[in-house]
Design a protein around this motif. Structure first.
Motif, PDB file in Angstrom:
ATOM      1  N   GLN A 163       0.676  -1.247   0.122  1.00 28.45           N
ATOM      2  CA  GLN A 163       0.169  -0.002   0.037  1.00 28.45           C
ATOM      3  C   GLN A 163       0.951   1.258  -0.023  1.00 28.45           C
ATOM      4  O   GLN A 163       0.501   2.319  -0.776  1.00 28.45           O
ATOM      5  CB  GLN A 163      -1.116   0.257   1.129  1.00 28.45           C
ATOM      6  N   LYS A 166       2.221   1.667  -3.469  1.00 30.97           N
ATOM      7  CA  LYS A 166       1.000   2.412  -4.311  1.00 30.97           C
ATOM      8  C   LYS A 166       0.954   3.895  -4.041  1.00 30.97           C
ATOM      9  O   LYS A 166       0.839   4.702  -4.872  1.00 30.97           O
ATOM     10  CB  LYS A 166      -0.226   1.813  -4.190  1.00 30.97           C
ATOM     11  N   THR A 171       4.344   0.661  -9.398  1.00 28.76           N
ATOM     12  CA  THR A 171       3.542  -0.607  -9.840  1.00 28.76           C
ATOM     13  C   THR A 171       3.986  -1.628  -8.666  1.00 28.76           C
ATOM     14  O   THR A 171       4.971  -1.763  -8.431  1.00 28.76           O
ATOM     15  CB  THR A 171       4.074  -0.991 -11.166  1.00 28.76           C
ATOM     16  N   VAL A 172       2.799  -2.315  -8.299  1.00 33.26           N
ATOM     17  CA  VAL A 172       3.176  -3.200  -6.947  1.00 33.26           C
ATOM     18  C   VAL A 172       2.607  -4.641  -7.223  1.00 33.26           C
ATOM     19  O   VAL A 172       1.204  -4.653  -7.669  1.00 33.26           O
ATOM     20  CB  VAL A 172       2.470  -2.647  -5.929  1.00 33.26           C
ATOM     21  N   GLY A 190      -5.121  -2.918  -3.275  1.00 36.42           N
ATOM     22  CA  GLY A 190      -4.797  -1.933  -4.335  1.00 36.42           C
ATOM     23  C   GLY A 190      -3.714  -2.401  -5.210  1.00 36.42           C
ATOM     24  O   GLY A 190      -3.122  -1.794  -5.881  1.00 36.42           O
ATOM     25  N   PHE A 191      -3.112  -3.450  -4.866  1.00 34.17           N
ATOM     26  CA  PHE A 191      -1.976  -4.097  -5.656  1.00 34.17           C
ATOM     27  C   PHE A 191      -2.203  -4.319  -7.033  1.00 34.17           C
ATOM     28  O   PHE A 191      -3.411  -4.248  -7.504  1.00 34.17           O
ATOM     29  CB  PHE A 191      -1.508  -5.566  -5.109  1.00 34.17           C
ATOM     30  N   ASP A 192      -1.489  -3.821  -7.856  1.00 33.82           N
ATOM     31  CA  ASP A 192      -1.849  -4.123  -9.288  1.00 33.82           C
ATOM     32  C   ASP A 192      -1.996  -5.636  -9.921  1.00 33.82           C
ATOM     33  O   ASP A 192      -2.513  -5.828 -10.876  1.00 33.82           O
ATOM     34  CB  ASP A 192      -0.510  -3.596 -10.291  1.00 33.82           C
TER      35      ASP A 192
END
Lengths: 332, 332
Positions: A163, A166, A171-172, A190-192
């Motif tokens: 987090q 982000k 970009t995670v 919210g990870f990509d």
């Protein structure tokens, strides 16, 4: 009745219930000038405690056999003869696994239950959040637009690291062990992208696909074969933050991996281990950001709260089977 | 007659003579405005060239098949139509393995044979010295009184690292492969102790004995089992400088070692790979110190000089058998 948990035997490999001993005392505790009487409210169980159960030189001394184990604890002051604390205050600190105890207040911090739930002070506003923040910023040195990969991503520290990544414009990508955890990484944190190491047929190739520009920062909680797969995907000047190596903590033999040196020299890459206390001078800055992001709703967290003092050893053991989502805490 | 050495095939494992091809041309070279005609005087052969012989992504592109190999070269200007160079000048730079060639002067530095022997500009006053100085100071960050251990200590870079370590007030231990080399480390280069990895029965224990206060800095040229043994002896906040991994450059399979992650996290230690060009902004400072120490007699060096253009491939191959003492150079 006061209960205490002692280290009865040093685990060989995975810890088991029989490595712990419960002791009960029928005694009333008396406090003297400068002391406080504490009633334990929450106990943190963490993978790093496994290391202290071995009789090996490390950054903190090993637990002694037949002595209480200790970890991060939130306790309520139920009597005080110390002017810094009053009855009803809550404190956090490293304390023995006891239901009640006397302390002199040294090393204890007051925490405010009106600002965040008490358990948060063991997690996102405690060692977990500080570990994530300092490791990522001080070693990872993130630059907006870079790619961050996190192993143990659904764990307490990992989910906060992602987090913060982000928030800082990265970009995670997260690596975890169940599809449910992968879903949570993406929908809640919210990870990509996420990679399930238990169902993946080729982690190295999946990382390459999820990180088409390569990996600039790897926040490593696990070590072992997952970390080997990440190494094949690092970029020039990559930073690898070694926060933990949960995959090998229970190894009876010295674990083997691919040789990291050729990867590091080929990529001018850095790999650095740390513990949160190395960056104590950054704690005020970290707390300001963490509590701010939490208040703004930019940061969220997951806890697995287990009930009952008697379940502390089992909660600890469950960490090594990935039974927790986020921070594992025992409520007394 | 101009001779050139081409990469004929990509070595599998250890390089062999048949991986190289000699080509002779009967041609006279003509130079145009801005160009210079060079006659090669000295050619540097270095372990890192092995990596460029593989068809693999790295910090510099791989050598192409059937094209000339290139490395550090000292050449004499025998004709000049470039105002920056005149006939009789000597230059150093990355140049193809050719007896004569035309260049435009880009990337070439003039070197002064009156200040140091020409071959020194490929070694202690060239890439070797710069690598030793920048790796030790920028990653190793030495503090007087600390303990430094160097693997490949009798090699070109290693012997300079150890000497700089002594100048900076460190206790210096070298690891090398023959008793003759160990004697040289102590008598010629001032190392405090040496360990012969070929005759040692327990390298880990010998390191512990030679470094009773533990290892603060490890300058690693070799990787493999020697580096594993050092890891057991590192101190908290140790810095491991990964300069090379000659022990595994010829591996056909991905080499395995003990997992470094638990050692790094337990000791809050750092491991960082580099190439000398990362620290180009430090070169003037480095050259000032290196040439000063050399002039004061605080720094000395050893070269293995092989004669003849035709012996370049063999000299290169001999590096992997430790046949060199110090910098390996071919005199044309």
């Amino acid at each position: 009745m006061i209960q205490t948990i002692l280290l009865k035997s040093r685990p060989e490999g995975k810890p088991s219930i029989s490595d712990f001993e419960f002791v009960s005392e029928e005694s009333s505790l008396t406090i003297y000038q400068g002391q406080i009487l504490l009633e334990t409210a929450y106990v943190s169980v963490d993978p790093y405690l496994r290391g202290r159960m071995n009789d090996a030189k490390s950054y903190i001394p090993p637990f002694e056999l037949n002595k209480p184990i200790q970890s991060g604890v939130i306790a309520k002051v139920i009597e005080s003869k110390n002017e810094k604390f009053k009855e009803g205050d809550f404190v956090s600190g490293m304390l023995p696994w006891k239901t009640k105890q006397v302390a002199n207040g040294e090393g204890l911090l007051k925490v405010d239950p009106s600002k965040a739930p008490l358990s948060a002070y063991l997690g996102i506003l405690g060692m977990t959040g500080l570990t994530a923040y300092t490791g990522l910023t001080q070693i990872g040195k993130p630059i907006s637009g870079e790619t961050l990969i996190v192993s143990g991503a659904a764990g307490a520290v990992g989910s906060v690291v992602g987090q913060i990544g982000k928030i800082l414009g990265l970009t995670v990508i997260g690596i975890a062990g169940t599809d449910e955890k992968i879903d949570m990484l993406k929908s809640k944190f919210g990870f990509d992208a996420g990679i399930n190491y238990n169902t993946s047929k080729d982690i190295r190739a999946e990382i390459a696909k999820a990180a088409p520009n390569g990996v600039d920062i790897y926040f490593d909680n696990v070590g072992g074969p997952i970390s080997d797969a990440v190494l094949y995907n690092i970029n020039r000047f990559a930073r690898i933050v070694i926060c933990g190596a949960i995959s090998v903590y229970n190894s009876k033999e010295v674990p083997k991996s691919i040789s990291v040196q050729p990867f590091l020299v080929k990529n001018s890459a850095l790999m650095q281990g740390f513990i949160v206390s190395n960056y104590a001078e950054k704690f005020p800055e970290a707390m300001k950001h963490l509590s701010g992001w939490l208040a703004e709703g930019k940061l969220t967290y997951t806890e697995t709260i287990v009930d009952g003092f008697k379940n502390i050893p089992k909660a600890f053991i469950d960490l090594f089977e990935g039974k927790n989502k986020g921070k594992m805490i025992v409520k007394i």
